[in-house]
Design an enzyme around this catalytic site. Sequence first.
Site, mmCIF file in Angstrom:
data_model
loop_
_atom_site.group_PDB
_atom_site.id
_atom_site.type_symbol
_atom_site.label_atom_id
_atom_site.label_comp_id
_atom_site.label_asym_id
_atom_site.label_seq_id
_atom_site.Cartn_x
_atom_site.Cartn_y
_atom_site.Cartn_z
ATOM 1 N N ASN A 261 27.083 -30.137 48.266
ATOM 2 C CA ASN A 261 27.999 -30.346 49.385
ATOM 3 C C ASN A 261 27.661 -29.297 50.444
ATOM 4 O O ASN A 261 28.013 -28.133 50.289
ATOM 5 C CB ASN A 261 29.450 -30.189 48.886
ATOM 6 C CG ASN A 261 30.455 -30.226 50.018
ATOM 7 O OD1 ASN A 261 30.145 -30.642 51.136
ATOM 8 N ND2 ASN A 261 31.674 -29.787 49.728
ATOM 9 N N TRP A 262 26.976 -29.740 51.485
ATOM 10 C CA TRP A 262 26.535 -28.789 52.518
ATOM 11 C C TRP A 262 27.685 -28.326 53.411
ATOM 12 O O TRP A 262 27.527 -27.394 54.199
ATOM 13 C CB TRP A 262 25.439 -29.420 53.383
ATOM 14 C CG TRP A 262 24.087 -29.520 52.718
ATOM 15 C CD1 TRP A 262 23.753 -29.042 51.482
ATOM 16 C CD2 TRP A 262 22.889 -30.112 53.265
ATOM 17 N NE1 TRP A 262 22.423 -29.313 51.228
ATOM 18 C CE2 TRP A 262 21.868 -29.966 52.304
ATOM 19 C CE3 TRP A 262 22.589 -30.763 54.470
ATOM 20 C CZ2 TRP A 262 20.573 -30.433 52.516
ATOM 21 C CZ3 TRP A 262 21.307 -31.240 54.678
ATOM 22 C CH2 TRP A 262 20.307 -31.070 53.708
ATOM 23 N N LYS A 263 28.814 -29.004 53.352
ATOM 24 C CA LYS A 263 29.963 -28.705 54.220
ATOM 25 C C LYS A 263 29.516 -28.703 55.688
ATOM 26 O O LYS A 263 28.602 -29.445 56.040
ATOM 27 C CB LYS A 263 30.612 -27.373 53.808
ATOM 28 C CG LYS A 263 30.870 -27.290 52.307
ATOM 29 C CD LYS A 263 31.815 -26.192 51.930
ATOM 30 C CE LYS A 263 31.910 -26.138 50.413
ATOM 31 N NZ LYS A 263 32.959 -25.267 49.932
ATOM 32 N N HIS B 29 37.984 -33.802 48.834
ATOM 33 C CA HIS B 29 37.611 -32.402 48.617
ATOM 34 C C HIS B 29 38.823 -31.532 48.961
ATOM 35 O O HIS B 29 39.583 -31.842 49.888
ATOM 36 C CB HIS B 29 36.409 -32.030 49.492
ATOM 37 C CG HIS B 29 35.829 -30.698 49.133
ATOM 38 N ND1 HIS B 29 36.393 -29.517 49.572
ATOM 39 C CD2 HIS B 29 34.786 -30.353 48.344
ATOM 40 C CE1 HIS B 29 35.694 -28.504 49.066
ATOM 41 N NE2 HIS B 29 34.712 -28.980 48.321
ATOM 42 N N GLU C 249 39.142 -28.930 50.577
ATOM 43 C CA GLU C 249 39.208 -28.485 51.981
ATOM 44 C C GLU C 249 39.784 -29.595 52.864
ATOM 45 O O GLU C 249 40.471 -29.327 53.847
ATOM 46 C CB GLU C 249 37.810 -28.053 52.456
ATOM 47 C CG GLU C 249 37.420 -26.718 51.832
ATOM 48 C CD GLU C 249 35.931 -26.511 51.632
ATOM 49 O OE1 GLU C 249 35.125 -27.215 52.251
ATOM 50 O OE2 GLU C 249 35.572 -25.621 50.830
ATOM 51 N N GLU D 194 37.417 -29.768 40.471
ATOM 52 C CA GLU D 194 37.137 -28.514 41.168
ATOM 53 C C GLU D 194 38.422 -27.696 41.272
ATOM 54 O O GLU D 194 39.282 -27.986 42.127
ATOM 55 C CB GLU D 194 36.631 -28.794 42.584
ATOM 56 C CG GLU D 194 35.366 -29.619 42.630
ATOM 57 C CD GLU D 194 34.620 -29.390 43.942
ATOM 58 O OE1 GLU D 194 33.482 -28.915 43.880
ATOM 59 O OE2 GLU D 194 35.192 -29.651 45.015
ATOM 60 N N GLY E 197 34.064 -21.425 46.366
ATOM 61 C CA GLY E 197 33.603 -20.452 47.357
ATOM 62 C C GLY E 197 34.127 -19.041 47.115
ATOM 63 O O GLY E 197 34.009 -18.173 47.981
ATOM 64 N N SER F 75 31.992 -22.470 42.472
ATOM 65 C CA SER F 75 31.092 -21.331 42.261
ATOM 66 C C SER F 75 30.113 -21.559 41.106
ATOM 67 O O SER F 75 29.785 -20.647 40.355
ATOM 68 C CB SER F 75 31.892 -20.041 42.045
ATOM 69 O OG SER F 75 32.661 -19.757 43.200
ATOM 70 N N GLY G 149 28.604 -26.187 46.197
ATOM 71 C CA GLY G 149 28.719 -25.827 47.609
ATOM 72 C C GLY G 149 27.648 -24.820 47.993
ATOM 73 O O GLY G 149 26.505 -25.166 48.294
ATOM 74 N N GLY G 150 28.012 -23.536 47.944
ATOM 75 C CA GLY G 150 27.122 -22.455 48.385
ATOM 76 C C GLY G 150 25.696 -22.555 47.870
ATOM 77 O O GLY G 150 24.732 -22.445 48.645
HETATM 78 C C1 PEP Z 1 32.457 -27.248 46.803
HETATM 79 O O1 PEP Z 1 32.494 -27.086 48.000
HETATM 80 O O2 PEP Z 1 32.690 -28.366 46.336
HETATM 81 C C2 PEP Z 1 32.137 -26.100 45.952
HETATM 82 C C3 PEP Z 1 32.229 -26.250 44.647
HETATM 83 O O3 PEP Z 1 31.761 -24.938 46.581
HETATM 84 P P1 PEP Z 1 31.142 -23.611 45.889
HETATM 85 O O4 PEP Z 1 30.063 -24.081 44.946
HETATM 86 O O5 PEP Z 1 30.600 -22.824 47.025
HETATM 87 O O6 PEP Z 1 32.251 -22.948 45.168
#
Ligand code: PEP
Length: 254
Positions: A9-11, A98, A100, A170, A176, A216, A237-238
């Site tokens: 997920n590049w956001k 998601h 967010e 999640e 994050g 994470s 994500g990251g």
């Molecule tokens: C996400 O955005 O779905 C996510 C899991 O982010 P991260 O891996 O950065 O925690």
Amino acid sequence: MRKKIVAGNWKMNLDYNEGLALFSEISNMVKDELTGKQQAVICSPFIHLHALVQLGKGNDRISVGAQNAHQMEAGAYTGEVSAKMIKSVGAEYVILGHSERRQYFGESNELLAKKTDTALANGLKPIFCIGETLEERNSEVHFNVVKDQLADGLFHLDEEQFAKIVIAYEPVWAIGTGLTATSDQAQEIHAFIRKEIAARYGEEVAEDTTILYGGSCNAKNAPDLFAKTDIDGGLIGGASLKSRDFVDILKVFN
Ligand code: PEP
């Protein structure tokens, strides 16, 4: 055997050229280095989708998805992008719900049920996100939260529709933040999710449902998480913004 998926997920990161460069790197590494049946999915901002689909042609191990889609088919919704538009450029998946989107854009389970219907009607496969906040975990209502998210967001679907859904658990407190659920914590709730699916759609459907862990997740903790029976991959994500990190997570399934 259910599908093993690692989705990035590049956001709201990467401009057009940066996105294309990262995708090309990942696509090449995926071709050269993956030996299992795992699938890579890149969920990019809308502006990249068409070009990424073109770049990914000829590489069956990588698919492209969006990060959101509107609940209506079309119309006067300035600034929005429809499921039909996403499908028309060749994208296969769409992330829905998601945390967010739930937190910053007020997306409720009821709205997400509509978004899911529209995405499915247009041939997209939803990656449907569920998970509790830290407050909810601390007050030990996390099982109820996840249960309601499933019941209100997804369980109106018939069996054929539900078969197209990928679920991403999640925990919001792990996204994050560098905090990861332990593999036992994640397994416990993944098993619960599968049990809820079995109660609604039967054992066979539940066994075939891909349930991803997100929060994470990285190449260090992925082996432990993905070794658990009910964890079928990750939503990343990251670590999806660096080709080496992302492909190393995929390689856990080699
Ligand atoms: C996400 O955005 O779905 C996510 C899991 O982010 P991260 O891996 O950065 O925690």
